[in-house]
Write an enzyme that holds these catalytic residues in place. Structure first.
Site, PDB file in Angstrom:
ATOM      1  N   HIS A 353       0.844  -1.203   0.000  1.00 57.93           N
ATOM      2  CA  HIS A 353       0.000   0.000   0.000  1.00 57.93           C
ATOM      3  C   HIS A 353       0.880   1.254   0.000  1.00 57.93           C
ATOM      4  O   HIS A 353       1.784   1.378   0.830  1.00 57.93           O
ATOM      5  CB  HIS A 353      -0.881   0.038   1.244  1.00 57.93           C
ATOM      6  CG  HIS A 353      -2.108  -0.783   1.124  1.00 57.93           C
ATOM      7  ND1 HIS A 353      -3.067  -0.534   0.173  1.00 57.93           N
ATOM      8  CD2 HIS A 353      -2.521  -1.852   1.815  1.00 57.93           C
ATOM      9  CE1 HIS A 353      -4.025  -1.426   0.298  1.00 57.93           C
ATOM     10  NE2 HIS A 353      -3.723  -2.248   1.278  1.00 57.93           N
ATOM     11  N   ALA A 354       0.607   2.151  -0.905  1.00 55.84           N
ATOM     12  CA  ALA A 354       1.418   3.364  -1.018  1.00 55.84           C
ATOM     13  C   ALA A 354       1.321   4.187   0.264  1.00 55.84           C
ATOM     14  O   ALA A 354       0.239   4.332   0.837  1.00 55.84           O
ATOM     15  CB  ALA A 354       0.938   4.200  -2.195  1.00 55.84           C
ATOM     16  N   HIS A 383       0.175  12.256  -5.330  1.00 56.41           N
ATOM     17  CA  HIS A 383      -0.536  12.314  -4.043  1.00 56.41           C
ATOM     18  C   HIS A 383       0.419  12.086  -2.868  1.00 56.41           C
ATOM     19  O   HIS A 383       0.448  12.868  -1.914  1.00 56.41           O
ATOM     20  CB  HIS A 383      -1.662  11.269  -4.035  1.00 56.41           C
ATOM     21  CG  HIS A 383      -2.303  11.108  -2.689  1.00 56.41           C
ATOM     22  ND1 HIS A 383      -3.437  11.796  -2.326  1.00 56.41           N
ATOM     23  CD2 HIS A 383      -1.952  10.364  -1.617  1.00 56.41           C
ATOM     24  CE1 HIS A 383      -3.760  11.462  -1.082  1.00 56.41           C
ATOM     25  NE2 HIS A 383      -2.873  10.591  -0.623  1.00 56.41           N
ATOM     26  N   GLU A 384       1.196  11.022  -2.920  1.00 54.06           N
ATOM     27  CA  GLU A 384       2.083  10.689  -1.794  1.00 54.06           C
ATOM     28  C   GLU A 384       3.120  11.783  -1.581  1.00 54.06           C
ATOM     29  O   GLU A 384       3.450  12.122  -0.447  1.00 54.06           O
ATOM     30  CB  GLU A 384       2.764   9.340  -2.014  1.00 54.06           C
ATOM     31  CG  GLU A 384       1.807   8.147  -2.068  1.00 54.06           C
ATOM     32  CD  GLU A 384       0.946   7.996  -0.826  1.00 54.06           C
ATOM     33  OE1 GLU A 384       1.351   8.482   0.256  1.00 54.06           O
ATOM     34  OE2 GLU A 384      -0.143   7.414  -0.938  1.00 54.06           O
ATOM     35  N   HIS A 387       2.131  14.526   0.727  1.00 55.13           N
ATOM     36  CA  HIS A 387       2.389  14.301   2.153  1.00 55.13           C
ATOM     37  C   HIS A 387       3.827  14.693   2.503  1.00 55.13           C
ATOM     38  O   HIS A 387       4.084  15.363   3.490  1.00 55.13           O
ATOM     39  CB  HIS A 387       2.202  12.820   2.507  1.00 55.13           C
ATOM     40  CG  HIS A 387       0.781  12.350   2.464  1.00 55.13           C
ATOM     41  ND1 HIS A 387      -0.217  12.933   3.196  1.00 55.13           N
ATOM     42  CD2 HIS A 387       0.202  11.319   1.797  1.00 55.13           C
ATOM     43  CE1 HIS A 387      -1.360  12.283   2.981  1.00 55.13           C
ATOM     44  NE2 HIS A 387      -1.136  11.301   2.121  1.00 55.13           N
ATOM     45  N   GLU A 411      -4.518  14.571   3.635  1.00 54.45           N
ATOM     46  CA  GLU A 411      -4.985  13.825   2.462  1.00 54.45           C
ATOM     47  C   GLU A 411      -5.371  14.769   1.329  1.00 54.45           C
ATOM     48  O   GLU A 411      -5.187  14.479   0.154  1.00 54.45           O
ATOM     49  CB  GLU A 411      -6.179  12.941   2.823  1.00 54.45           C
ATOM     50  CG  GLU A 411      -5.846  11.804   3.750  1.00 54.45           C
ATOM     51  CD  GLU A 411      -4.668  10.976   3.258  1.00 54.45           C
ATOM     52  OE1 GLU A 411      -4.498  10.823   2.030  1.00 54.45           O
ATOM     53  OE2 GLU A 411      -3.901  10.507   4.113  1.00 54.45           O
ATOM     54  N   HIS A 513     -12.617   0.206   8.694  1.00 52.50           N
ATOM     55  CA  HIS A 513     -12.359   1.280   9.651  1.00 52.50           C
ATOM     56  C   HIS A 513     -13.170   1.165  10.940  1.00 52.50           C
ATOM     57  O   HIS A 513     -12.859   1.837  11.916  1.00 52.50           O
ATOM     58  CB  HIS A 513     -12.619   2.645   8.997  1.00 52.50           C
ATOM     59  CG  HIS A 513     -11.725   2.896   7.820  1.00 52.50           C
ATOM     60  ND1 HIS A 513     -11.867   2.211   6.628  1.00 52.50           N
ATOM     61  CD2 HIS A 513     -10.661   3.720   7.652  1.00 52.50           C
ATOM     62  CE1 HIS A 513     -10.938   2.624   5.778  1.00 52.50           C
ATOM     63  NE2 HIS A 513     -10.197   3.528   6.373  1.00 52.50           N
ATOM     64  N   TYR A 523     -11.773  11.814   5.782  1.00 55.23           N
ATOM     65  CA  TYR A 523     -11.861  11.550   4.339  1.00 55.23           C
ATOM     66  C   TYR A 523     -12.970  12.392   3.695  1.00 55.23           C
ATOM     67  O   TYR A 523     -12.851  12.831   2.556  1.00 55.23           O
ATOM     68  CB  TYR A 523     -12.089  10.059   4.077  1.00 55.23           C
ATOM     69  CG  TYR A 523     -11.022   9.195   4.702  1.00 55.23           C
ATOM     70  CD1 TYR A 523      -9.683   9.322   4.309  1.00 55.23           C
ATOM     71  CD2 TYR A 523     -11.323   8.288   5.706  1.00 55.23           C
ATOM     72  CE1 TYR A 523      -8.692   8.556   4.896  1.00 55.23           C
ATOM     73  CE2 TYR A 523     -10.331   7.509   6.298  1.00 55.23           C
ATOM     74  CZ  TYR A 523      -9.024   7.649   5.888  1.00 55.23           C
ATOM     75  OH  TYR A 523      -8.046   6.891   6.480  1.00 55.23           O
TER      76      TYR A 523
HETATM   77 ZN   LIG Z   1      -2.562   9.942   1.383  1.00 55.00          ZN
END
Ligand SMILES: [Zn+2]
Length: 614
Positions: A353-354, A383-384, A387, A411, A513, A523
């Site tokens: 998972h990224a 996206h990553e 962060h 996010e 979750h 989210y």
């Molecule tokens: Zn993320």
């Protein structure tokens, strides 16, 4: 980009950043050493930050090794280090609560005490044995989920496979219903007793920390009262609901055309198992069923463009870095390139998972991905890296402020940058030929594809915690756990189970979750914030065309404003951070509505004569 990877990167961030720490000599810890005065509180906070800053580095290193080299040994090392971290967090949270009401606290000290008090997702009370019992229950719930299986044509099928098969368009409605029901029955139902017990214990823990209940505690992390926060989320949802209702109506019509009245009526709610996802939370998998005639295909695929130029995963990361550099951000440090994991190693088990990591709270930032040369991973890299750039921007903040402005921001940054991967951006970086930019008549396809994930997600993103807030405040009790969940799914999403639910059902447990105890409203916030960031950037860049075509690639003014927000970390209430970049302190759904405005108009035309809503 995907929810699963989103959740994991949040985990990596929280492991790598805010935590409490102590050195080898616990008896020298801050706990009892400081008087209950304003100065004592300040000294306590300073000691905690020092302790945490030191412990977090080793903890992050251990977790990094575990995630990139899974063995029984690294599992054991990570479990031990994380347990130590949790103990520290609990001890400091309890201590912080005792300072909370002291008069004359410095504003930053007060803010940091609140952050400490809020730092645990499920607090155990101090009563003997409670922490162990809570830990046993949560571990059991999470492992039950991990081992969960459903069936397809009577044969057992694992969680990750069943998730993929729900998105496979080749199955019959009976097969979808079987997978849906077996998963919810097998995974959810057995958890109910444990879950109820867990709620009781954690609520006692929250009360000891000065909160009404766990749900109120979760909602206290947003610089407003829990009631104000609930009202804000409800307001945002109500602004977006008309768009969701149009999308719901359109998709329902197409499902009716595909499956007939027996399976999906043209009125009322949609059957939960027909939307390409076990929880009906994102509908992108069934895009081929709803794609507009002639406008569904963009005419290019980013993966093909990359392959045609023999690009590697490493090249893709360089493209990502290039986006941020074009905004004026400093290049990624040499250690990023040396220490990141860009592709799946051939010789060992890793967590694929990224995720994005910040090992030393300074410059040792990394990503961990099993990158493949395709469009999804191209977006995920952008996206990553969002962060990582956020982490580096706030690195000079005190330890307890090394975080996003609120948990939706982290996010949203990556997603907002990913929104800018427009056809024009691909031209700018030399991947797409200018003559291949899709014409405006393809816009509806582009927007519908986005909406199937981003708009469809909204009510689900809200209701998961609506349910938990009710469970934690006692308005939803074990006898009504499942009916309340089914009712919320129907009220907010317009979705119904494909089969009658048995009396012992516990459908919420079949969503990761819930047994995993990961708060979910972040989210929902991120989905809305990313469009607000995007709109602000496009305005600053002087963009005049339709919002969804905007790219601010290369605009250093946007980069400077963005950085002003990022470098604040969580040092100020989030409305101030939002204001630093967007000029407003209010969260607003308007930019998201503007982005999808052409789709909204198109959907209304398609839905003429249909009964809207459910
Ligand atoms: Zn993320």
């Amino acid at each position: 980009m995907k929810l699963a990877s989103v959740a994991l990167s949040a985990l990596a961030i929280s492991l790598a950043a805010p935590a409490l720490a102590q050195d080898a000599a616990p008896e020298e810890q801050a706990q009892t050493a400081y008087p209950h005065t304003a100065q004592g509180a300040a000294d306590f906070v300073a000691a905690v930050e020092k302790d945490f800053a030191e412990f977090s580095v080793g903890n992050a290193q251990i977790n990094w090794v575990n995630y990139t080299y899974i063995t029984e040994d690294t599992d054991a090392l990570a479990a031990a280090s994380n347990a130590e971290l949790t103990e520290k967090q609990v001890a400091y949270a309890i201590e912080a609560a005792k300072y909370a009401d002291i008069a004359g606290l410095d504003a930053d000290v007060k803010r940091k005490l609140d952050i400490l008090r809020n730092g645990i997702v499920l607090p155990a009370p101090t009563t003997a044995g409670a922490a162990a019992e809570l830990s046993t229950i949560t571990t059991a719930l999470s492992s039950q989920y991990g081992k969960g299986q459903g069936t397809l044509n009577g044969k057992p099928i694992s969680g990750s496979d069943i998730e993929a098969e729900m998105g496979n368009l080749e199955h019959t409605p009976a097969e979808y219903a079987e997978m849906w029901a077996s998963w919810h029955d097998n995974v959810g139902a057995p958890m109910k007793g444990d879950y109820a017990k867990m709620v009781g214990i954690a609520n006692q823990g929250a009360e000891e920390l000065g909160f009404d209940n766990v749900g109120a505690m979760w909602r206290s992390g947003y610089d407003m009262s829990p009631e104000e926060f609930t009202a804000m989320t409800e307001r945002l949802w109500n602004e977006l609901k008309p768009l969701y209702v149009e999308l719901h109506t359109y998709v329902r019509t197409r499902l009716n055309q595909k499956y007939g009245d027996e399976v999906q009526a043209t009125t009322g709610p949609i059957r939960a198992d027909l939307l390409g996802n076990m929880w009906a939370q994102e509908w992108g998998n069934i895009y081929p069923l709803v794609a507009p005639q002639g406008a569904g295909d963009l005419g290019y695929d980013i993966g093909d463009l990359l392959a045609a130029k023999d690009k590697t995963p490493l090249d893709m990361v360089h493209y990502g870095e290039g986006f941020y550099s074009s905004l004026g951000m400093q290049p990624l440090p040499e250690t990023f390139w040396q220490r990141s994991m860009f592709v799946k190693p051939a010789d060992r088990e890793v967590v694929c998972h990224a995720s994005a990591w910040d090992i030393d709270n300074k410059d040792d930032i990394r990503i961990k991905m099993c990158t493949k040369v395709n469009a999804d991973d191209f977006v995920t890299i952008h996206h990553e890296l969002g962060h990582n750039y956020y982490q580096r921007a706030y690195k000079d903040q005190p330890f307890l402020y090394l975080n996003g402005a609120n948990d939706g921001f982290h996010e949203a940054i990556g997603d907002f940058i990913a929104l800018s991967i427009t056809p024009q951006y691909l031209v700018d970086i030399g991947l797409l030929d200018k003559s291949k930019v899709p014409s405006a008549d393809k816009d509806i396809g582009l927007l519908l594809r986005q909406a199937m994930d981003k708009v469809a997600f909204l009510p689900f993103g809200l209701l998961v915690d609506k349910w938990r807030w009710g469970v934690f405040d006692g308005s939803i009790v074990p006898d009504t756990y499942n009916q309340a969940w089914v009712d919320l799914k129907q009220d907010y999403q317009g979705i119904v189970p494909p089969v009658e639910r048995p009396a012992d059902a516990f459908d919420p447990g079949a969503k990761y979750h819930i047994p995993g105890n990961t708060p979910y409203t972040r989210y929902f916030l991120a989905r809305i914030l990313q469009f607000q960031f995007y709109k602000a950037a496009c305005d600053q860049a002087g963009w005049k065309g339709p919002l969804h075509r905007c790219s601010f690639y290369g605009n250093k003014e946007v980069g400077a404003k963005l950085n002003a927000m990022l470098e604040m970390g969580s040092s100020k209430p989030w409305p101030e951070a939002l204001e630093a970049f967007t000029g407003t302190e209010e969260m607003s759904a308007k930019p998201m509505l503007e982005y999808f405005a052409p789709l909204m108009q198109w959907l209304k035309e398609q839905n003429k004569g249909q009964t809207k809503g459910w």
